[in-house]
Design an enzyme around this catalytic site. Structure first.
Site, mmCIF file in Angstrom:
data_model
loop_
_atom_site.group_PDB
_atom_site.id
_atom_site.type_symbol
_atom_site.label_atom_id
_atom_site.label_comp_id
_atom_site.label_asym_id
_atom_site.label_seq_id
_atom_site.Cartn_x
_atom_site.Cartn_y
_atom_site.Cartn_z
ATOM 1 N N GLU A 95 1.016 -1.511 0.562
ATOM 2 C CA GLU A 95 -0.015 0.261 -0.329
ATOM 3 C C GLU A 95 0.541 1.439 -0.066
ATOM 4 O OE1 GLU A 95 -3.908 0.132 1.997
ATOM 5 O OE2 GLU A 95 -2.412 1.177 3.433
ATOM 6 N N GLY A 226 8.323 33.407 -18.799
ATOM 7 C CA GLY A 226 7.645 33.933 -20.014
ATOM 8 C C GLY A 226 7.131 34.443 -20.480
ATOM 9 N N GLY A 229 0.520 35.602 -19.382
ATOM 10 C CA GLY A 229 -1.254 35.065 -20.358
ATOM 11 C C GLY A 229 -0.302 33.316 -20.671
ATOM 12 N N GLY A 231 0.730 31.411 -19.102
ATOM 13 C CA GLY A 231 0.782 30.158 -18.088
ATOM 14 C C GLY A 231 2.037 29.735 -17.205
ATOM 15 N N THR A 233 1.928 30.878 -14.159
ATOM 16 C CA THR A 233 1.467 31.025 -12.510
ATOM 17 C C THR A 233 0.174 29.490 -12.638
ATOM 18 O OG1 THR A 233 0.781 33.870 -12.695
ATOM 19 C CG2 THR A 233 -0.278 32.211 -10.733
#
Length: 952
Positions: A95, A226, A229, A231, A233
């Site tokens: 497991e 970059g 807008g 990406g 974050t």
């Protein structure tokens, strides 16, 4: 926005994990089920935390069930209670191994609880854990399974967790309460892990994790950079959610740029300390105090800090100044649009976020527009058009997809048409932030690239921008670092939406009146304002580049109002007559097919740097002398009516003069012979040109081209050293001789005089050309000899004397140690005698007379790689008797000769020979034994070979 071809789009299943449970409890039932685990489970459930607890678990060492495996995979957090006999259960260890795998592959969070067990005992498998493994080793044959258990225990025990009973003063109930609060805090920080948020994320997270290298003990920082807008974050958040539990404290500071402006850096410092140290009331008076407190209080703690949207070095210095501020194993992640900030702060590793590929973009758009990972039926083509418009930018895909969600086909088509002319405001608002942070000149460079230069060669763009005093070398670098442009294969590129943002900035003050804009680049607008004289003094640049030739009406007064015009480009526009006036502020004038016989008399552009008027109707550029001290570039190529050049006395800075294919040009003004800055003079195919400057002293000249100037019969006298000239291309001219002053071309590498059919000799002073590597004389049919001094040019590597009247090379040629290529193809009555060793020589001696070519010796040519003696009418005695001494020979061509046999020893000893050509050797009767190295024999069998059935 342009249409793109539709492609097959299909919905596919996603690999994104589906979180069914908030928490999975892993425990050894006999140890803790009826006390600690039951209380913990009840507390979690009471707080609304959906928890999986296997009450039916069998402790018989069998493999865990598929249902249990599924529960592990679908649980966001795994709480592992390590009790004294945990390792005795193979079920528990299997497991645990699955949980560790889920942490690595799916980004699940692990929270270990050490229930009356020291973490080091678990990590190193000592005590009861060690005893359990002794038993497992005896009973289980699958050693790989045991290895996985050990690795899983070591990794899980290295994660910061809870120690019972030392936590909460030994009270288990208080410890359970703290564990529940910790779980609640972690769940609160999770972004909703739907498939939309995971498009394109997984592979990028893996790369960031590789940079972070969580196993390493040192403090490490990673920068994610970059364009707006793209990406950054989202990516940083995904990484944070997957690894935050590995640290003693973790915080994600969103939008540092905006937050620091509103509330100050002190507030952000308070947040870091409060979150990591669990201090509710904390007050920092100034940034210096906050920096000291972070350094002192966190230097022994293993922490994870994400600083999102950094735009100033002060922010980094205040929040994460140096590595020694944090404890061993700490990780700092920074997102920014400015790469140089990361460089200045000595970030350990940097990751540039790229746009989504086409299929990722379609998925992300579809999740927002259709709530599934592919477009709805009948919307595929429109979806592809919008995805193409967004250019793989996640921000744009989300905004446009959300806007179109639930709308009908008519509304979709309307939006597609609108986007062709009017950009989406929400997207532009986000992107403009990057532009606002630029300095004034950087903004000017950005707007010029957006409107005029996208896709052009960086070198050419820099040359034009430099003429505007924009300091392009640093300016372009800044735009790259701020993610506004990229450079690929020497060309400057810009994301379509970034370019559209630049267009919008230019248009925003007068959207419906192009004549008031600072830059005009739309063909339709340009033609309109020029025909109706609607321009204003605001215009700084006009770029009319029609894809196909077209008549354009331009009012005579069209340019009079453009008093600030610095850049004018017109291409493929047929204009009946030229302008009466051109603004004197112009720095770069580029008018393909300029319609006037000369530039306006009033044109006194003292700031002019470049003139490109190819295919013009000019007879002369201007009359008399114009003082244009900054003019560096003149290109009037293919101007078929141009007769003469201007007096260059007023253009002392000229660097490039290109008059290629000006078929009516008769003379070059004598002042051109003294242009101290001239680097390139190109007069190729000026077939009427007769007169050059009689004397030249061009100190900076690097290349001169007169190829095809068939009426030029005199080479100018060279008055002094020209230490930069590397290439002279003088092919197919009528020149009869070179002046002795040729020796002043001290840096000359290539001298091409091919097909100068009047050239009779070369001066002995040519031996002073110590840098000369290539001497091309092919087709100089009157050239009967080469100067004896030729052998003193030690650098010479290539001599081409094909189809000349040369009877034999000078004896000094044996001194040319670097000679690689020697060609006398088509020369008559050539008799060669070789006595010296040449280095890496390629010899061509084709087409000798009927007496037959005699090659007496090749002894000493130990570096010879290629020997071509084809087409020389060579008899048996003409073949070199010592051919076998060519130890480096790889290719031998003896084709079209008259010998009947080849010495067997000669060929057999050529141990490196790969190719032997014998085409047209009609008298050859015996083919000798060939060396083992041979790869190819090329010849045509004579008839008698076939008749006698003989094969080679």
């Amino acid at each position: 926005m342009r249409n793109i071809a539709s492609s097959s789009l299909s919905c596919s299943s996603s690999s994104t994990p589906k979180w069914t449970y908030d928490v999975f409890l892993s425990f050894r039932g006999e140890d803790v089920r009826k006390n600690f685990v039951d209380f913990l489970y009840s507390s979690l459930q009471q707080k609304g935390i959906y928890t999986f607890k296997d009450d039916e678990k069998l402790e018989r060492g069998r493999s865990i069930s598929s249902a249990l495996l599924q529960a592990i995979k679908e649980s966001r957090i795994a709480v592992i209670i390590f009790s004294e006999n945990y390792a005795a259960s193979s079920w528990c260890l299997d497991e645990l191994a699955e949980i560790i795998y889920g942490n690595q592959a799916l980004g699940q969070t692990i929270l270990p609880v050490f229930y009356y067990v020291d973490p080091s005992v678990v990590r190193k498998q000592k005590g009861s854990f060690g005893q359990a493994f002794v038993k497992h080793e005896d009973e289980i044959e699958d050693k790989e399974r045991i290895r996985r258990w050990r690795a899983a225990l070591a990794e899980a025990a290295s994660i910061s967790g809870w120690d019972v009973p030392s936590t909460a003063d030994g009270h288990e109930s208080k410890c359970i309460q703290q564990i529940v609060e910790d779980v609640m805090g972690k769940l609160k920080n999770f972004v909703e892990d739907d498939e939309e948020n995971h498009v394109g994320i997984h592979s990028r997270v893996q790369k960031i994790n590789a940079f972070l290298n969580l196993v390493a003990d040192e403090v490490r920082s990673v920068g994610i950079w970059g364009m707006s807008g793209i990406g950054k974050t989202t990516l940083a958040r995904a990484v944070f959610d997957r690894i935050s539990t590995h640290f003693e404290g973790a915080i994600f500071l969103h939008e540092v740029r905006e937050h620091s402006k509103r509330y100050g850096l002190e507030n952000l410092q308070e947040k870091i300390l409060s979150e990591i140290l669990r201090i509710k009331e904390l007050r920092i008076n100034n940034v210096f105090e906050g920096s000291n407190m972070i350094k002192k209080r966190l230097c022994y703690k293993k922490v994870l800090i994400v600083l999102d949207d950094i735009d100033h070095l002060d922010q980094l210095e205040a929040l994460a100044g140096k590595h020694d501020w944090f404890g061993k194993g700490s990780r700092i992640i920074i997102t920014t649009k400015d790469k140089h900030l990361l460089v200045k702060h000595d970030i350990d590793r940097m990751y540039k976020v790229e746009v989504l590929d086409k299929y990722e973009a379609v998925q992300l758009f579809s999740w927002n527009a259709f709530k599934k990972n592919c477009p709805a039926k009948d919307y595929e083509e429109l979806s592809l058009q919008i995805v193409h418009y967004a250019g793989g930018l996640p921000l744009a895909l989300k905004i446009l997809g959300s806007f179109l969600y639930g709308r009908d086909m008519t509304e979709w088509r309307s939006e597609v048409e609108r986007l062709k002319k009017i950009p989406e405001d929400d997207i532009m608002k986000k992107l403009t932030v990057s532009f606002d942070g630029l300095k004034r000149i950087e903004k000017e460079i950005f707007l010029d690239i957006a409107c005029f230069f996208k896709g052009k060669k960086k070198e050419n763009i820099a040359r034009v921008l430099d003429s505007f005093n924009f300091y392009p070398h640093i300016g372009i670098k800044v735009l790259i670092e701020k993610s506004l442009i990229t450079v690929s294969k020497g060309r400057i590129l810009m994301h379509p939406l970034i370019q559209e943002m630049g267009w919008q900035i230019v248009r925003e003050k007068a959207p419906e009146e192009p004549g008031k804009h600072s830059r005009l680049w739309v063909d339709e607008d340009n033609c309109d304002v020029l025909a109706r004289d609607r321009v204003t003094e605001n215009v700084e640049g006009l770029w009319l580049h029609l894809s196909t030739p077209k008549y354009v009406a331009i009012k005579n007064e069209a340019f009079e109002k453009m008093i600030k015009l610095r850049l004018l480009k017109i291409h493929n526009a047929y204009v009946s007559r030229g302008p009466n006036h051109l603004p004197n502020e112009i720095r770069w004038l580029n008018w393909h097919g300029y319609p006037s016989k000369s530039l306006p008399d009033s044109f006194q552009a003292e700031k002019l740097v470049g003139i490109k008027l190819q295919n013009s109707r000019m007879i002369e550029l201007w009359k008399g002398i114009k003082f244009l001290n900054k003019l560096k570039f003149i290109n009037l190529s293919h101007s078929q009516k141009l007769i003469r050049t201007p007096d260059f006395a007023g253009i002392p800075s000229l660097e490039r003069l290109v008059l290629e294919n000006c078929s009516s040009l008769i003379e070059i003004h004598s002042s051109a012979g003294y242009l101290k800055s001239l680097k390139l003079l190109n007069l190729r195919n000026c077939t009427s040109l007769r007169r050059l400057p009689k004397q030249i002293l061009l100190e900076s000249l690097e290349v001169i081209i007169l190829s095809g100037c068939s009426k030029v019969d005199e080479f100018p006298e060279i008055l002094g050293p020209m230490n930069h000239l590397r290439a002279v291309y003088w092919e197919a001219t009528a020149v009869k001789e070179l002046p002795p002053s040729i020796e002043n071309l001290t840096a000359l590498v290539v001298l091409n005089l091919s097909y100068c059919k009047s050239l009779a000799c070369l001066p002995s002073s040519i031996s002073k050309l110590k840098c000369l590597k290539a001497l091309v004389l092919s087709g100089c049919s009157k050239l009967g000899r080469l100067p004896e001094e030729l052998g003193y040019i030690e650098s010479l590597e290539e001599i081409y004397g094909d189809e000349t009247a040369i009877s034999q090379p000078p004896s000094s040629i044996i001194l040319l140690k670097n000679l690689r290529t020697l060609s006398f193809r088509g020369c008559q009555a050539m008799a060669l005698s070789w006595r010296a060793r040449l280095s890496s020589l390629v010899l061509h001696a084709r087409g000798q007379d009927s007496r037959g070519f005699v090659f007496p010796s090749v002894s000493g040519l130990n570096s010879l790689a290629i020997l071509d003696l084809s087409d020389c009418s060579m008899l048996d005695e003409g073949l070199p008797c010592d051919l076998g001494s060519l130890s480096s020979l790889q290719e031998l061509n003896l084709g079209r000769n008259n010998f009947s046999s080849i010495s067997a020893s000669s060929i057999r000893n050529l141990s490196r020979l790969r190719i032997l050509e014998l085409i047209g050797c009609k008298r050859l009767q015996i083919l000798p034994e060939l060396p083992r190295s041979i790869e190819q024999v090329v010849f045509k069998l004579p008839k008698w070979y076939m008749q006698h059935g003989r094969t080679c």
